[in-house]
Each structure stands twice: as C-alpha cells, then as structure tokens.
Design a protein around this motif. Structure first.
Motif: not given
Length: 148
Positions: A82-95
C-alpha cells in the motif's frame, strides 16, 4: 570508498510522493477484518506482493498473523503493498496489536519497503502457519470469518 554499513533500502516503485510504502500481511489486507483502517488512513492499494523466502508466519490466536525474518528455514509469504499518506502513517502503525511493529520487509523483487512484522516474544506458544504461504490462505483453510 567502502560500502556503507547500512545501505539505503532499494526504492519501491509505484509509491507516490508524500506516501510511505507499507507491506501488510494480515487483517489490513483487502477484504480482511481491519481493512477499513487502511481506507480511513487514505491508504491506496498498489499491488499484491510476495516476500523473499526468508520469513516464517504464525497465527496469533486466529486474530492476526505475525511474520519474522530468519536466515534459514523461511518461505515466501503473500502480502499486499500500500501507499500510505505520510500524515496518517503513524495512525496505522499505532493501531497495531501488541507485539506488531514496523520494519523493513524484503520482497522477492529485491525491494525492501516498510512492513508489518512481529516481535519474537509474541509468537511463543502460537501456531506456526508458514506452510500456508500467507494469512489469506490460512483463514480460508480454517474458515475464519473476515468481515470488514
């Protein structure tokens, strides 16, 4: 000049500017129970991928997989890029679930984007499912519902 001790990973083609390439191999994949998290983060499916044959895979209580790289005894694991926007990448990792983290994943094409891996302590006592070749094949084999 000597080669750097830690060479820069091979670039991943198809990842747009402002995005991070992320390899997922479980519930975040299309049609799986947590795929809506990727949609909410604005992630864009790029393509199906396969890891280099250096990984082993476990089922963590049939809720999600855990993948660890080994120097011997590994196999290729099916996954998605996937291509994950840099601004929301932390959200994906933290969840991600406890023990899951983000690290480099070596793909069969030689590239090494970021990907979801697991800490070894988390697979202790869990069922190894490497022989299934991926989470999707395992949940189909077991008949585990994957409602998104």
């Amino acid at each position: 000049m000597p080669a750097p001790l830690f060479p820069r990973p091979v670039e991943v083609f198809g990842i747009p500017e402002g995005h991070v390439g992320l390899v997922v191999n479980g519930g975040l994949m299309r049609g799986m129970r947590a795929a809506s998290r990727m949609t909410a983060a604005g992630a864009v499916f790029i393509r199906d991928v396969s890891t280099a044959p250096v990984y082993r895979l476990w089922s963590i209580l049939d809720r999600h997989p855990g993948m660890i790289r080994f120097t011997a005894g590994g196999a290729a694991i099916s996954a998605e890029l996937y291509a994950v926007p840099r601004v929301t990448f932390p959200q994906v990792a933290e969840e991600e679930a406890p023990g899951l983290s983000v690290g480099r994943v070596l793909l069969d094409d030689g590239s090494s984007p970021l990907g979801v891996i697991i800490e070894p302590w988390r697979v202790e006592g869990m069922e190894e499912i490497t022989h299934h070749g991926g989470w999707r094949a395992y949940v189909a084999h077991k008949g585990i519902p994957q409602n998104t």
